[in-house]
Motif scaffolding. Structure first.
Motif, short mmCIF file in Angstrom:
data_model
loop_
_atom_site.label_atom_id
_atom_site.label_comp_id
_atom_site.label_asym_id
_atom_site.label_seq_id
_atom_site.Cartn_x
_atom_site.Cartn_y
_atom_site.Cartn_z
N ARG A 29 43.80 9.73 10.43
CA ARG A 29 44.10 9.43 11.58
C ARG A 29 44.24 8.77 13.07
O ARG A 29 43.33 8.23 13.37
N THR A 30 45.16 8.32 13.81
CA THR A 30 44.57 8.05 15.13
C THR A 30 44.00 8.41 16.07
O THR A 30 44.78 9.69 15.94
N PRO A 31 44.24 7.68 16.74
CA PRO A 31 43.28 9.10 17.65
C PRO A 31 44.68 9.58 18.76
O PRO A 31 45.37 9.45 18.84
N ASP A 32 44.03 11.21 19.71
CA ASP A 32 44.84 12.00 19.78
C ASP A 32 45.90 11.07 20.74
O ASP A 32 47.39 10.99 20.67
N SER A 33 45.17 9.88 21.61
CA SER A 33 46.15 9.47 22.37
C SER A 33 47.21 8.19 21.92
O SER A 33 48.03 7.65 22.71
N ALA A 34 46.67 8.06 21.03
CA ALA A 34 48.07 7.60 20.64
C ALA A 34 49.33 7.52 19.38
O ALA A 34 49.80 7.57 18.32
N ARG A 35 49.06 9.47 19.56
CA ARG A 35 49.78 10.25 19.14
C ARG A 35 51.56 9.31 19.04
O ARG A 35 51.69 9.37 20.48
N ASP A 36 52.02 9.15 18.34
CA ASP A 36 53.40 8.31 18.24
C ASP A 36 54.50 8.96 19.07
O ASP A 36 55.24 10.10 18.04
N ILE A 37 54.97 8.59 19.94
CA ILE A 37 55.98 9.81 20.67
C ILE A 37 57.77 9.21 20.65
O ILE A 37 57.56 8.28 21.04
N PRO A 38 58.78 10.00 19.95
CA PRO A 38 60.34 9.31 20.13
C PRO A 38 60.14 7.98 21.23
O PRO A 38 60.11 9.09 22.49
N GLU A 39 60.71 7.76 21.46
CA GLU A 39 61.56 6.43 22.20
C GLU A 39 62.68 7.60 22.96
O GLU A 39 62.69 7.76 24.06
N ALA A 40 63.18 8.19 22.02
CA ALA A 40 64.26 9.31 23.34
C ALA A 40 63.28 10.58 23.79
O ALA A 40 63.92 10.77 25.00
N THR A 41 62.76 10.78 23.06
CA THR A 41 61.73 12.14 24.13
C THR A 41 60.43 11.07 25.17
O THR A 41 61.09 12.10 26.31
N VAL A 42 60.81 10.13 24.69
CA VAL A 42 59.42 8.95 25.81
C VAL A 42 60.82 9.16 27.76
O VAL A 42 60.22 9.53 28.43
N ALA A 43 61.80 8.88 27.50
CA ALA A 43 63.52 8.82 27.90
C ALA A 43 63.67 9.25 28.81
O ALA A 43 63.96 9.77 29.62
N ARG A 44 62.88 11.06 27.77
CA ARG A 44 63.19 12.31 29.10
C ARG A 44 62.07 13.26 29.08
O ARG A 44 62.25 13.61 30.40
N LEU A 45 60.78 12.47 29.18
CA LEU A 45 59.24 12.82 29.74
C LEU A 45 59.61 13.28 31.68
O LEU A 45 60.10 14.19 31.90
N PRO A 46 60.59 11.55 31.78
CA PRO A 46 60.40 11.73 33.12
C PRO A 46 61.49 13.07 33.75
O PRO A 46 60.86 13.13 35.19
N VAL A 47 62.30 13.16 32.93
CA VAL A 47 63.45 14.50 33.74
C VAL A 47 63.11 15.44 33.59
O VAL A 47 62.82 16.20 34.34
N TYR A 48 61.68 15.23 32.36
CA TYR A 48 61.23 16.98 32.05
C TYR A 48 59.97 17.33 33.52
O TYR A 48 60.01 18.43 34.29
N LEU A 49 59.47 16.33 33.58
CA LEU A 49 58.68 16.28 35.09
C LEU A 49 59.26 16.45 36.35
O LEU A 49 58.55 17.29 37.12
N ARG A 50 60.03 15.76 36.64
CA ARG A 50 61.09 16.00 37.88
C ARG A 50 61.35 17.50 38.11
O ARG A 50 61.42 18.16 38.62
N ALA A 51 61.76 18.15 36.92
CA ALA A 51 62.80 19.17 37.08
C ALA A 51 61.63 20.48 37.50
O ALA A 51 61.37 20.99 37.85
N LEU A 52 60.11 20.30 36.77
CA LEU A 52 58.82 20.94 37.23
C LEU A 52 58.24 20.77 37.96
O LEU A 52 58.03 21.94 38.99
N ILE A 53 58.56 19.57 39.10
CA ILE A 53 57.88 19.37 40.53
C ILE A 53 58.80 20.24 40.99
O ILE A 53 59.23 21.37 42.02
#
Lengths: 224, 224
Positions: free
Chosen positions: B4-28
């Motif tokens: 297995r790859t290490p935890d920190s290298a779990r691969d996250i789909p590109e479409a998801t990566v692009a939305r994480l900042p939006v979720y972060l902003r919403a949480l703030i």
DNA sequence: TATTGTGAACCTGTTCACAGCA
DNA sequence: TGCTGTGAACAGGTTCACAATA
């Protein structure tokens, strides 16, 4: 005869629509270099995509190339401009004339690509004295009359986040049906209104995500 | 044990990566409103996506929610910030201090979201007298020393299109591996360097395309 | 012969619907 | 009981590879 939508309503995949302006830009560049004909390979290279994707995209518009030869640059350029709808000018209003609004008002790329900024609006009376890019900064209260006068369909929001939703509401109420939103906030609008957003810090965060991964060499967990 | 790859290298789909900042902003935003817990439904509404997509996206990061309850706002906020890599500051240089460069230099959203503008560079000596956003505008020749001094990994290009490729080349040569490009041109960079582009006129053209379709009522071909 | 236009295969992303769990 | 987390079905987008053809 089977039921068909008219030619002009062929539905083009959203991903393709998003690339048409890139192809258009590439064609303008080729034309400026004096190129009159190009292959899908050459145009794809100028646009930064692969040639299979380019050909597939163009195939949704129609058959504008010549097998064995390629595409006529001017002809294809016109066809794409027509498909996008930038053969005539679109009047645009910009709301929020802060730093970003200034930059947008002065951006020559709008004018040269089928858009004409007809008014700059700001809610802050202190800004109404200013002239930016040859236009008076006017009161946001003038929105309705300007939209009606110039038949504006597209609005640009460059206000702080807190103001953006109310600006969008006013825009929608007076008939604007496409909004380009630079404020870092989610806008809610009725069906039939399109919103596209540009969020500068989101783009940087996406880069940061990938940058962070680059630093991690698989197998080594600690780096100094 | 399977490889297995290490935890920190779990691969996250590109479409998801692009939305994480939006979720972060919403949480703030939720945190500022005093919300301490939220359901996927509430967070999804704040972020402008549907709840199934939100849950699927978050599931790529891990199991940070509580079934029957929802998500702890502060905890999830930290986890997403860590995943994106914005728990510490990223030094950034901006090249091209015209209208847009000014706006970017003054944009407070960078500072508040994990980025620190360490230098403003411009090739035009006439601009070197200026101070923008508390920083001297410096010569583009200083790029190498600034990048080395501050360990800059991310560069922003806000120059005219003709200059963009050579700026990118210089950036890559001195070790920058992520570029945010505002110039309306395709950049070519070596493997391992990420480029994201923001093209203001392309966004307007996409809106124009859809706007044009709205005007066409199926069955009626001519409108006055 | 060189290059387009396009079915078919493949891959990525989204939505559904429900099992799993606090 | 209510909401998360997730397989499975579905939809959309990309790439392949080659038939069509100027």
């Amino acid at each position: 005869m089977t039921a068909r939508t008219p030619d002009s309503a062929r539905d083009i995949p959203e991903a393709t629509v998003a690339r048409l302006p890139v192809y258009l830009r590439a064609l303008i560049g080729l034309a400026e270099d004096g190129t009159t004909t190009c292959s899908s390979e050459e145009l794809a290279a100028s646009a930064g995509v692969n040639s299979a994707k380019l050909r597939k995209d163009l195939s949704y518009l129609g058959s504008y190339g010549t097998r064995g030869v390629g595409y006529d640059v001017e002809y294809l350029r016109y066809q794409i401009a027509r498909e996008i709808g930038v053969t005539q000018d679109w009047p645009v209003v910009i709301v929020g004339i802060g730093n970003l609004g200034h930059a947008l008002a002065n951006y020559s790329g709008f004018r040269s690509r089928g858009f004409r900024v007809v008014a700059l609006l700001d809610a802050d009376p202190a800004r109404h004295a200013e002239v930016v890019a040859g236009l008076d900064v006017r009161s946001f209260e003038d929105l309705e009359s300007i939209v009606a006068e110039h038949a504006v369909a597209i609005g640009v929001i460059a206000t702080p986040a807190v103001a953006a939703q109310s600006v969008a509401d006013r825009m929608v109420a007076c008939g604007i049906t496409s909004i380009l939103n630079f404020a870092p906030t989610v806008l809610s609008v009725p069906d039939g209104v399109d919103v596209r957003k540009v969020d500068l810090s989101i783009e940087l965060q996406i880069l940061a995500y990938h940058e962070q991964r680059k630093a991690i060499v698989p197998g080594s967990e600690s780096v100094s």
